[in-house]
Design an enzyme around this catalytic site. Structure first.
Site, mmCIF file in Angstrom:
data_model
loop_
_atom_site.group_PDB
_atom_site.id
_atom_site.type_symbol
_atom_site.label_atom_id
_atom_site.label_comp_id
_atom_site.label_asym_id
_atom_site.label_seq_id
_atom_site.Cartn_x
_atom_site.Cartn_y
_atom_site.Cartn_z
ATOM 1 N N CYS A 23 -36.839 -2.894 -32.691
ATOM 2 C CA CYS A 23 -35.691 -3.751 -32.385
ATOM 3 C C CYS A 23 -35.709 -4.144 -30.905
ATOM 4 C CB CYS A 23 -34.391 -3.040 -32.723
ATOM 5 S SG CYS A 23 -34.409 -2.202 -34.322
ATOM 6 N N CYS A 33 -37.563 -7.328 -41.241
ATOM 7 C CA CYS A 33 -36.177 -6.857 -41.379
ATOM 8 C C CYS A 33 -35.203 -8.026 -41.441
ATOM 9 C CB CYS A 33 -35.809 -5.919 -40.236
ATOM 10 S SG CYS A 33 -35.863 -6.709 -38.626
HETATM 11 FE FE1 FES Z 1 -34.659 -5.427 -37.353
HETATM 12 FE FE2 FES Z 1 -33.406 -3.716 -35.836
HETATM 13 S S1 FES Z 1 -33.877 -3.497 -37.936
HETATM 14 S S2 FES Z 1 -34.234 -5.607 -35.272
#
Ligand code: FES
Length: 145
Positions: free
Chosen positions: A103, A33
């Site tokens: 996360c 991400c």
């Molecule tokens: Fe990567 Fe939340 S989407 S830490």
């Protein structure tokens, strides 16, 4: 979708910033991400976490979990800080949506990385602490984003 506590810690994050000459600093990212979290710990001679701060370049849930994780480790012993797992952080936030669970792992890993840094600087071994990874996505390849 998000609890009130998550929204509160996202909108009014606690402990944002840096600690100069921190006892330990941990930086962990998730290449999938692209989010990065850095946690600074100030640990006194008795092994108590006196202060914790964070800088997070990431999603709202990452900000909220960093905020809560730093709140939870303050005033704790090193061993207690080690027990601040992503589950503990999520519980304290009244939960996270399933796609945002990863996360909270950033927060756990960043705390571990900061404790590891502290241990290396002081030439000590913290029982139960494993060497942290720089990129948590490598340890959870099954997760979809
Ligand atoms: Fe990567 Fe939340 S989407 S830490």
């Amino acid at each position: 979708m998000y609890s009130e506590k998550v929204m509160d810690h996202f909108q009014n994050p606690r402990n944002v910033g840096e600690i100069e000459n921190a006892s330990g600093v941990g930086t962990v990212g998730n290449a999938k991400c692209g989010d990065i979290m850095r946690i600074f710990l100030d640990i006194d001679d008795d092994g108590i976490v006196r202060d914790a701060k964070f800088k997070t370049f990431g999603c709202g849930a990452a900000v909220a979990t960093s905020s809560m994780a730093t709140e939870l480790v303050k005033g704790k012993t090193i061993q207690e800080a080690l027990q601040v797992t992503n589950k503990a952080v999520m519980e304290a936030l009244d939960g996270l949506p399933p796609v945002k669970v990863h996360c909270s792992l950033l927060a756990e890993e960043a705390i571990h990385a900061a404790l590891w840094d502290y241990a290396e600087k002081h030439h000590i071994v913290i029982e139960g602490l494993k060497k942290p990874v720089d990129d948590i996505s490598e340890s959870e390849p099954q997760e979809e984003y």
